[in-house]
Design a protein around this motif. Structure first.
Motif, PDB file in Angstrom:
ATOM      1  N   SER A   1       0.905  -1.175   0.479  1.00  0.00           N
ATOM      2  CA  SER A   1       0.340  -0.163  -0.007  1.00  0.00           C
ATOM      3  C   SER A   1       0.600   1.365  -0.273  1.00  0.00           C
ATOM      4  CB  SER A   1      -0.994   0.142   1.223  1.00  0.00           C
ATOM      5  OG  SER A   1      -1.271  -1.316   1.586  1.00  0.00           O
ATOM      6  N   ALA A   2       1.793   1.774   0.848  1.00  0.00           N
ATOM      7  CA  ALA A   2       2.998   2.010   0.796  1.00  0.00           C
ATOM      8  C   ALA A   2       3.732   3.104  -0.172  1.00  0.00           C
ATOM      9  CB  ALA A   2       4.192   2.402   1.821  1.00  0.00           C
TER      10      ALA A   2
ATOM     11  N   LEU B   1       3.123   4.703   5.145  1.00  0.00           N
ATOM     12  CA  LEU B   1       2.524   4.458   4.694  1.00  0.00           C
ATOM     13  C   LEU B   1       0.961   5.921   5.083  1.00  0.00           C
ATOM     14  CD1 LEU B   1      -0.220   3.619   2.576  1.00  0.00           C
ATOM     15  CD2 LEU B   1      -0.558   1.787   5.063  1.00  0.00           C
TER      16      LEU B   1
ATOM     17  N   VAL C   1      -3.531   1.133  -4.619  1.00  0.00           N
ATOM     18  CA  VAL C   1      -3.691   0.364  -3.432  1.00  0.00           C
ATOM     19  C   VAL C   1      -4.579  -0.869  -3.230  1.00  0.00           C
ATOM     20  CG1 VAL C   1      -4.984   0.684  -0.579  1.00  0.00           C
ATOM     21  CG2 VAL C   1      -3.602   2.816  -1.885  1.00  0.00           C
TER      22      VAL C   1
ATOM     23  N   THR D   1      10.672   6.019   0.240  1.00  0.00           N
ATOM     24  CA  THR D   1       9.094   4.279   0.719  1.00  0.00           C
ATOM     25  C   THR D   1      10.160   3.403   1.016  1.00  0.00           C
ATOM     26  OG1 THR D   1       7.751   5.867   0.185  1.00  0.00           O
ATOM     27  CG2 THR D   1       7.125   3.584   0.075  1.00  0.00           C
TER      28      THR D   1
END
Lengths: 320, 371
Positions: B19-20, B154, B238, B199
């Motif tokens: 997701s991040a 995230l 996502v 990230t």
């Protein structure tokens, strides 16, 4: 004294490695020119990563590590990856960069899965497949040099045969299409030549660094000339020189050869960008300064001329 | 064997990491800068190695900081090279990251004997072991470090996107308008690049430097095929990232292969599936549209042909079905099918071997001719 000793006794292994690196540099330098001019410099990065599952499958199917077989597997996978990119870009609104990133990373991931399956199968022969990821220039054998020489030579000969067509393709695709050249076929031909240049170098410098071998010599050569034939020759020479100097520098001080070759090529790019005539940074700044000065002189004389004119006008009005 | 509860932790790390990564990926894909993430993920290697020499630990905050700084430095390098106008963007990227990566590899090779920073982990990550690296404060077991790092990333990514949504959108779709309106695109650009760096560095530990590109580019590219709205694309990517992570994890465990590898493989398969079946833009939709257009075009040809000769002396000859073969140069089988389609659509009516335009067919033919 030790250096002297090293230079006089140019030992056999080092000679093999050096000639392999030189051949590799020549082929990737010459063919990289096309990738750089087409603004697809990163195609090398993509193909070299996408080749991994091909290597793994070739090994899984045959159980042998013959260079030619692995290179063939790598070529098929790399070629497939390039083809998928071309169709993604043609059929969707996704641009080259995303298609590159997607194919590069996912093919590589799949290759890793296959490699780990091979490693667990306990096949004692599998050691060394990792070299295709990181490269192991120091372990180049005579048969590897032969593979590089023959396949690379074939690729260069094909490049020469289609010289005119490829030149047209990279500089004016629209015109090439209008005079009836098969653009898609030429595109695939060029991609295939790049695939050959890349896969023969995988074991020597590794997937991550192979892309730089394609880009750096060509970018350095670009700075010195505006002509394609000179650029290809220069890039080939730069590539060969990077290969030789990287091998010779890395060998006595025991650092990895592949990365050293890349750094040598990068230094050559730096020198070219800084000092090349006509285009280089130094040349440009000198030219700029000269332009500024001549502009100043011109504006100075212009101001002088206008002032003189005004004075004459004044005199005229006064007289009348 | 790995205990049951750790399994769930690994899965959770995979989901949070996916997701991040998916969020900044959307902007990279839209801004055509996906390969910057590839460059950053390779180029941070020397930063990580140097920080490791200083701290002697793989999970110190300094490491993340140093690596992030190297990532941003890579972006600056690439842009400086481009600004000389001597090197195009793609070549600038292709020059910068291998050089930095080479420096990293050489550094590692020089000190490889006394550190456990091996190359395998650099390129592939060790998601399998991420849940063993437990954060302990005052002896309390607080769960895996990776979960905190990626959870933090995230939250940071979500916060950045929520805060600067308007600016990001404008800079992404019309950078010059953004500049004239006074939103400094450069600031947003570097903000985004810093986030991508952070990230990437955070995910590096879990999935390695190459597969992080799959996490960043894959879901966003897949979502780009499905929607025209930025908000929906963010949410979709996502969701897709999470699906890829879960399916990849479920495949990897029984096969006992690297989880990051299966996640990447699934990412490609999901992209391929969406590419096939997505409405309007998918391969199947494109193929169907081609076929439909082919038949529609043929029918239009037929009714225009009939209209042209309607009411004239030669009309009788021209509207023979057999005549179509020669006049429109159609294969007999093709012509028969076109006539059948046209009859079904009530463009023409058939009397013996003669074709007659219906009222509907005549109107459509006239409209087409006027156009």
């Amino acid at each position: 004294m030790e250096h002297f000793y090293f230079l006089t006794r140019f030992d056999y292994t080092l000679m093999i490695v050096t000639s392999g690196a030189a051949l590799l540099g020549t082929v990737s330098g010459a063919l990289g020119t096309y990738a750089v001019l087409r603004r697809q410099s990163l195609l090398g990065d993509v193909i070299s990563h996408a080749a991994l599952p091909g290597i793994a499958i070739a090994f899984l199917l045959t159980g042998s590590k013959t260079p030619l077989l692995l290179v063939l597997g790598a070529a098929i996978a790399g070629w497939l990856g390039a083809l998928i990119i071309l169709s993604i870009v043609r059929l969707t609104r996704i641009k080259y960069d995303s298609a590159f990133g997607l194919v590069l990373s996912t093919f590589f991931g799949f290759g890793m899965v296959l490699l780990s399956l091979i490693q667990r199968s306990g096949n004692a022969n599998q050691a060394g497949l990792d070299d295709f990821i990181f490269g192991q220039a120091a372990t180049i054998l005579k048969r590897d040099v032969l593979t590089i020489g023959i396949l690379g030579g074939i690729a260069l000969i094909i490049m020469l045969i289609f010289w005119k067509e490829l030149k047209l393709l990279i500089f004016d695709e629209g015109f090439a299409a209008s005079i009836g050249l098969p653009i898609r076929a030429l595109d695939i031909l060029l991609t295939s030549l790049l695939v050959i240049a890349i896969v023969i170098g995988l074991q020597a410098v590794g997937a991550v660094l192979m892309s730089a071998m394609l880009v750096a010599p060509a970018v350095a050569a670009r700075q010195w000339t505006d002509r394609l034939n000179l650029m290809v020759i220069l890039a080939a020479c730069f590539g060969a020189f990077a290969g030789v100097s990287g091998t010779i520098i890395s060998s006595p001080i025991r650092i990895p050869t592949g990365p050293t070759i890349i750094l040598c090529a990068t230094v050559m790019v730096g020198i070219s960008i800084a000092f090349a005539p006509n285009r280089g940074l130094l040349w440009n700044s000198i030219k700029q300064r000269r332009n500024r000065r001549s502009l100043k002189i011109a504006t100075g004389s212009l101001i002088g001329a206008t002032a003189a004119k005004n004075r004459m006008k004044e005199n005229d009005t006064r007289r009348s | 064997m790995i205990p049951e509860d750790l399994d769930i932790l690994t899965l959770l790390i995979a989901i949070v990491t996916a997701s991040a990564c998916a969020l900044p990926g959307v902007f990279l894909v839209l801004r055509r800068m996906t390969l910057m993430s590839d460059a950053i993920s390779h180029a941070i290697l020397p930063g990580i190695v140097l920080a490791f020499f200083l701290t002697h630990s793989v999970s110190s905050p300094l490491l993340i900081l140093a690596a992030t700084a190297t990532g941003v430095l890579t972006v600056i390098f690439v842009e400086l090279l481009q600004k000389t106008k001597l090197v195009k963007e793609d070549a600038a990227i292709g020059l910068t990251f291998p050089a930095l990566f080479s420096i990293g590899v050489i550094l590692i090779s020089q000190y490889t004997s006394n550190i456990h920073l091996d190359m395998d982990a650099v390129l592939l990550g060790k998601l399998e072991f991420a849940s063993f690296n437990i954060l302990k404060i005052f002896g309390y077991d607080l769960g895996p470090v990776s979960l905190y790092v990626m959870g933090g990333m995230l939250v940071l990514n979500i916060a950045f996107i929520l805060l600067f949504y308007k600016e990001l959108k404008l800079v992404t779709f019309d950078a010059s308008l953004a500049a004239t309106l006074g939103f400094t695109p450069v600031l947003i650009h570097y903000g985004l690049m810093t986030l991508v760096s952070m990230t990437t560095v955070g995910a590096f530990d879990a999935v390695g430097s190459i597969l992080v590109v799959a996490l960043i580019a894959g879901p966003a590219a897949t979502a780009y095929l499905m929607t025209d709205s930025l908000t929906r694309m963010l949410i979709l990517s996502v969701v897709i990232g999470c699906v890829n992570a879960v399916v990849g994890y479920l495949l990897a465990v029984p096969l006992d292969v690297p989880i990051a590898g299966t996640i990447a493989t699934v990412t490609f398969l999901v992209f391929g599936l969406v590419f096939m079946i997505v409405p309007n833009r998918g391969l199947i939709a494109i193929a169907r549209r081609h076929i439909r257009q082919k038949w529609e075009f043929a029918q239009t040809m037929l009714i225009i042909h009939l209209l042209n000769h309607e009411g004239l002396p030669e009309a009788q000859a021209e509207s023979e079905i057999a005549h179509l073969y020669e006049h429109l140069q159609w294969e007999p089988t093709f012509a028969t099918r076109v006539v059948k389609h046209a009859l079904n659509n009530r463009y023409v009516s058939q009397q013996a071997t003669q074709l007659m335009l219906t009222e509907r067919g005549r109107t459509i033919a006239r409209q087409t001719l006027v156009q």
